[in-house]
Design a protein around this motif. Structure first.
Motif, PDB file in Angstrom:
ATOM      1  N   UNK A  61     -25.487  45.678   2.233  1.00  0.00           N
ATOM      2  CA  UNK A  61     -25.077  45.041   0.969  1.00  0.00           C
ATOM      3  C   UNK A  61     -24.171  43.656   1.332  1.00  0.00           C
ATOM      4  N   UNK A  62     -23.221  43.746   2.234  1.00  0.00           N
ATOM      5  CA  UNK A  62     -22.543  42.611   2.620  1.00  0.00           C
ATOM      6  C   UNK A  62     -22.803  41.947   3.959  1.00  0.00           C
ATOM      7  N   UNK A  63     -24.189  42.496   4.496  1.00  0.00           N
ATOM      8  CA  UNK A  63     -24.421  41.919   5.879  1.00  0.00           C
ATOM      9  C   UNK A  63     -25.270  40.423   5.595  1.00  0.00           C
ATOM     10  N   UNK A  64     -24.714  39.497   5.553  1.00  0.00           N
ATOM     11  CA  UNK A  64     -25.464  38.225   5.202  1.00  0.00           C
ATOM     12  C   UNK A  64     -24.386  36.976   5.028  1.00  0.00           C
ATOM     13  N   UNK A  65     -24.512  36.103   4.275  1.00  0.00           N
ATOM     14  CA  UNK A  65     -23.806  34.982   4.080  1.00  0.00           C
ATOM     15  C   UNK A  65     -23.888  34.492   2.726  1.00  0.00           C
ATOM     16  N   UNK A  66     -22.662  33.760   2.416  1.00  0.00           N
ATOM     17  CA  UNK A  66     -22.433  33.366   1.226  1.00  0.00           C
ATOM     18  C   UNK A  66     -22.575  31.618   1.277  1.00  0.00           C
ATOM     19  N   UNK A  67     -23.235  30.972   0.716  1.00  0.00           N
ATOM     20  CA  UNK A  67     -23.391  29.671   0.731  1.00  0.00           C
ATOM     21  C   UNK A  67     -22.962  29.048  -0.403  1.00  0.00           C
ATOM     22  N   UNK A  68     -22.263  27.774  -0.461  1.00  0.00           N
ATOM     23  CA  UNK A  68     -21.750  27.140  -1.766  1.00  0.00           C
ATOM     24  C   UNK A  68     -21.225  25.768  -1.307  1.00  0.00           C
ATOM     25  N   UNK A  69     -21.374  24.714  -2.064  1.00  0.00           N
ATOM     26  CA  UNK A  69     -21.122  23.285  -1.706  1.00  0.00           C
ATOM     27  C   UNK A  69     -19.510  23.208  -1.927  1.00  0.00           C
ATOM     28  N   UNK A  70     -18.861  22.539  -1.081  1.00  0.00           N
ATOM     29  CA  UNK A  70     -17.453  22.366  -1.282  1.00  0.00           C
ATOM     30  C   UNK A  70     -17.011  20.845  -0.953  1.00  0.00           C
ATOM     31  N   UNK A 122     -19.727  24.132  13.678  1.00  0.00           N
ATOM     32  CA  UNK A 122     -19.908  25.578  13.828  1.00  0.00           C
ATOM     33  C   UNK A 122     -21.601  25.743  14.287  1.00  0.00           C
ATOM     34  N   UNK A 123     -21.941  27.025  13.866  1.00  0.00           N
ATOM     35  CA  UNK A 123     -23.222  27.524  13.927  1.00  0.00           C
ATOM     36  C   UNK A 123     -24.020  28.034  12.990  1.00  0.00           C
ATOM     37  N   UNK A 124     -25.013  27.244  12.519  1.00  0.00           N
ATOM     38  CA  UNK A 124     -26.149  27.845  11.375  1.00  0.00           C
ATOM     39  C   UNK A 124     -26.850  29.094  11.932  1.00  0.00           C
ATOM     40  N   UNK A 125     -26.454  30.035  11.512  1.00  0.00           N
ATOM     41  CA  UNK A 125     -27.412  31.227  11.773  1.00  0.00           C
ATOM     42  C   UNK A 125     -28.808  31.241  11.809  1.00  0.00           C
ATOM     43  N   UNK A 126     -29.495  31.755  12.956  1.00  0.00           N
ATOM     44  CA  UNK A 126     -30.939  31.429  12.835  1.00  0.00           C
ATOM     45  C   UNK A 126     -31.955  32.090  11.676  1.00  0.00           C
ATOM     46  N   UNK A 127     -31.259  33.124  11.055  1.00  0.00           N
ATOM     47  CA  UNK A 127     -32.027  33.745  10.281  1.00  0.00           C
ATOM     48  C   UNK A 127     -31.995  32.851   8.901  1.00  0.00           C
ATOM     49  N   UNK A 128     -31.227  31.860   8.877  1.00  0.00           N
ATOM     50  CA  UNK A 128     -31.154  31.163   7.642  1.00  0.00           C
ATOM     51  C   UNK A 128     -32.329  30.140   7.663  1.00  0.00           C
ATOM     52  N   UNK A 149     -19.817  34.009   6.610  1.00  0.00           N
ATOM     53  CA  UNK A 149     -20.076  35.442   6.711  1.00  0.00           C
ATOM     54  C   UNK A 149     -19.521  36.304   5.807  1.00  0.00           C
ATOM     55  N   UNK A 150     -20.413  37.100   4.991  1.00  0.00           N
ATOM     56  CA  UNK A 150     -19.710  37.956   4.127  1.00  0.00           C
ATOM     57  C   UNK A 150     -19.336  39.142   4.522  1.00  0.00           C
ATOM     58  N   UNK A 151     -19.400  39.599   5.696  1.00  0.00           N
ATOM     59  CA  UNK A 151     -18.538  40.501   6.551  1.00  0.00           C
ATOM     60  C   UNK A 151     -17.364  40.222   6.960  1.00  0.00           C
ATOM     61  N   UNK A 153     -17.941  25.204  -5.305  1.00  0.00           N
ATOM     62  CA  UNK A 153     -18.818  25.566  -6.607  1.00  0.00           C
ATOM     63  C   UNK A 153     -19.097  27.152  -6.292  1.00  0.00           C
ATOM     64  N   UNK A 154     -20.218  27.454  -7.064  1.00  0.00           N
ATOM     65  CA  UNK A 154     -20.634  28.802  -7.016  1.00  0.00           C
ATOM     66  C   UNK A 154     -21.293  29.300  -5.474  1.00  0.00           C
ATOM     67  N   UNK A 155     -20.545  30.547  -5.321  1.00  0.00           N
ATOM     68  CA  UNK A 155     -21.304  31.080  -3.845  1.00  0.00           C
ATOM     69  C   UNK A 155     -22.282  32.039  -4.238  1.00  0.00           C
ATOM     70  N   UNK A 156     -23.259  31.901  -3.628  1.00  0.00           N
ATOM     71  CA  UNK A 156     -24.825  32.462  -3.582  1.00  0.00           C
ATOM     72  C   UNK A 156     -24.782  33.263  -2.243  1.00  0.00           C
ATOM     73  N   UNK A 157     -24.966  34.723  -2.459  1.00  0.00           N
ATOM     74  CA  UNK A 157     -25.042  35.498  -1.317  1.00  0.00           C
ATOM     75  C   UNK A 157     -26.774  35.587  -0.594  1.00  0.00           C
ATOM     76  N   UNK A 158     -26.950  35.552   0.595  1.00  0.00           N
ATOM     77  CA  UNK A 158     -28.070  35.458   1.321  1.00  0.00           C
ATOM     78  C   UNK A 158     -28.090  36.585   2.218  1.00  0.00           C
ATOM     79  N   UNK A 159     -28.705  37.866   2.016  1.00  0.00           N
ATOM     80  CA  UNK A 159     -29.026  38.895   3.004  1.00  0.00           C
ATOM     81  C   UNK A 159     -29.416  38.374   4.256  1.00  0.00           C
ATOM     82  N   UNK A 160     -29.071  39.037   5.247  1.00  0.00           N
ATOM     83  CA  UNK A 160     -29.453  38.744   6.738  1.00  0.00           C
ATOM     84  C   UNK A 160     -30.959  38.983   7.077  1.00  0.00           C
ATOM     85  N   UNK A 161     -31.277  40.219   6.342  1.00  0.00           N
ATOM     86  CA  UNK A 161     -32.569  40.499   6.571  1.00  0.00           C
ATOM     87  C   UNK A 161     -32.923  41.515   5.391  1.00  0.00           C
ATOM     88  N   UNK A 162     -34.254  41.606   5.078  1.00  0.00           N
ATOM     89  CA  UNK A 162     -34.717  42.286   3.724  1.00  0.00           C
ATOM     90  C   UNK A 162     -33.826  43.615   3.768  1.00  0.00           C
TER      91      UNK A 162
END
Length: 460
Positions: A406-415, A42-48, A429-431, A393-402
């Motif tokens: 609220x759900x414009x961003x990504x959830x990161x987790x180890x699987x 896949x593709x890692x978003x540039x904003x991360x 992608x949270x959305x 494991x736990x999912x951590x939300x990361x906003x796309x920009x400041x």
């Protein structure tokens, strides 16, 4: 790709163990690894641009049968697993034990300089960036340990000499003021301690709240005006601490919720009775016209080991200090844990929450069967499931920009990927949550079942 150290996990993955905390996907890894330029599907978003870090117990010595038989998961020395993302690439993966005095000695290394408290322990529960310091956290009387940007241990950290005692596993960074809030306890203390650290990294306020019976307060809640203290029937016995397992359910102990004004003293706590239960983790709290709304995960009682507890559920508590009432509402019948929200919404109203759909039953070699996204306004839930032999494991939300929604961003987790017998970092992608990951970063090793983590963005 360069890998330093062995990638073998000792052959424990997927096998039974007399102690469920040391087998299956709970089994510790034995080596520290550095891997560069990780493969990605896949593709890692540039904003991360930053590091996803997660802490968890990874004991050094449970391979010995005698140690393994009595080992409890919470007692394992902390190991932080991290992935560095930038420019659409996964630049590195690292895992490092936190070098407490005991860990340094066992690894044959020099003991680090720095302050000590009642207990010296390698923090194994959380990791938090604050005031320019990357801190690993644990409860029960130990100090945090600081890491550098590549996860090597700097040493114990006492907030520049201002921390009056030990620290806590869970913290809240108030988005409004940038201050760090925590509730610390130690089995040797007849109180719990509410702490506030300013943006200079120094503790500016603390309040000691007397409590009896050595309660375990793993988490707390914070609103714009109040702190919530969960004084519930899980207690410690004498002599226990972060390196021990001497806690359990006390059926005769009342359950109560303390409401403390942020700048108030111990005599200002309002204690409200509630049903017997245990609250391991809270998602968020906010208040409106004096009424506090809390989203949390409620256990009917304390579990004694993997697969032995009763399912925990997401609930909404409505707390009215003036009326002296706590009203509970279950929001989902699925067993869940590790709730998180958008960190920009902490202490304020929020619409979305994320949690792990927890595995239950006697055969519990892992932890999570899927990730959940709750829309609390609509009362709906989306799920991204993992394969039956996988884990997440736990999912951590990361906003796309400041200023993103609220759900414009990504959830990161180890699987854990059973097909590779190794772990991936999921980027969802949270959305469009149910669609699954937009990117998978393929790690060269298995990441054991762990505790909590955070996204540490690059400095702008």
């Amino acid at each position: 790709m360069e890998v330093g150290g062995m990638t073998d996990d000792g052959g424990t993955t997927g096998t039974k163990d007399a102690n469920p905390w040391t087998g299956g996907l709970f089994a510790p890894v034995r080596e520290e690894v550095t891997a560069l330029d990780l493969p990605v599907t896949g593709r890692i978003p540039d904003a991360l641009r930053g590091r996803y870090l997660r802490n968890g117990p990874n004991p050094l010595c449970v391979q010995d049968a005698g140690n393994a038989a009595g080992h409890q998961w919470f007692a394992g020395e902390g190991m932080v697993h991290g992935v560095r993302l930038r420019d659409g690439r996964a630049a590195w993966y690292r895992n490092r034990w936190v070098r407490s005095d005991a860990v340094a000695r066992q690894l044959g290394e020099k003991v680090l300089h720095g302050p000590r408290h009642l207990v010296d322990f390698a923090p194994n529960t959380h990791v938090q960036q604050f005031a320019g310091h990357l801190l690993t956290l644990v409860e029960g009387g130990a100090l945090p340990y600081e890491l550098d940007s590549e996860l090597d241990t700097v040493g114990p950290f006492d907030f520049h000499g201002t921390l009056p005692g030990g620290f806590a596993a869970h913290t809240v960074v108030d988005p409004a003021r940038g201050e760090l809030h925590a509730v610390a306890y130690c089995p040797a203390w007849p109180y719990v301690q509410y702490l506030v650290a300013g943006t200079d990294g120094c503790v500016r306020h603390h309040t000691d709240v007397p409590v009896e019976g050595r309660p375990m307060m793993h988490d707390f809640s914070l609103t714009a005006r109040h702190v919530l203290l969960y004084d519930l029937p899980v207690v410690f016995s004498a002599g226990s601490g972060p390196s021990g397992n001497a806690f359990g359910w006390d059926p005769g102990r009342p359950a109560r919720l303390g409401v403390l004004p942020r700048e108030g003293g111990p005599d200002e706590v309002r204690w409200l009775e509630t049903d017997p239960c245990f609250v391991f983790h809270t998602a968020n709290a906010h208040e409106d016209d004096g009424v506090i709304t809390v989203h949390l995960v409620r256990h009917e009682r304390w579990p004694d080991g993997p697969g032995t507890g009763r399912p925990a559920h997401l609930e909404r508590w409505t707390v009215d200090p003036a009326a002296g009432t706590v009203r509970r509402e279950r929001l989902d019948d699925r067993p869940v844990e590790l709730p998180r929200v958008d960190p920009r919404r902490l202490t304020a109203g929020h619409r979305y929450a994320y949690a792990v759909h927890e595995r239950t039953g006697g055969d519990r070699t892992g932890f999570g069967r899927g990730l959940l996204k709750y829309d609390l306004a609509r009362g709906t839930c989306e799920e991204y499931p993992v394969p039956p032999d996988g884990d997440v494991g736990e999912g951590v939300f990361v906003p796309a920009a400041p200023g993103a929604a609220e759900d414009d961003g990504w959830v990161l987790a180890y699987a854990y990927d059973p097909g590779r017998a190794a772990s991936d970092l999921l980027v969802i992608a949270a959305g469009d949550f149910a669609a699954g990951p937009v990117a998978r970063v393929h790690l060269p090793v298995r990441v054991p079942v762990g505790a909590h983590g955070n996204w540490i963005p690059d400095a702008v």
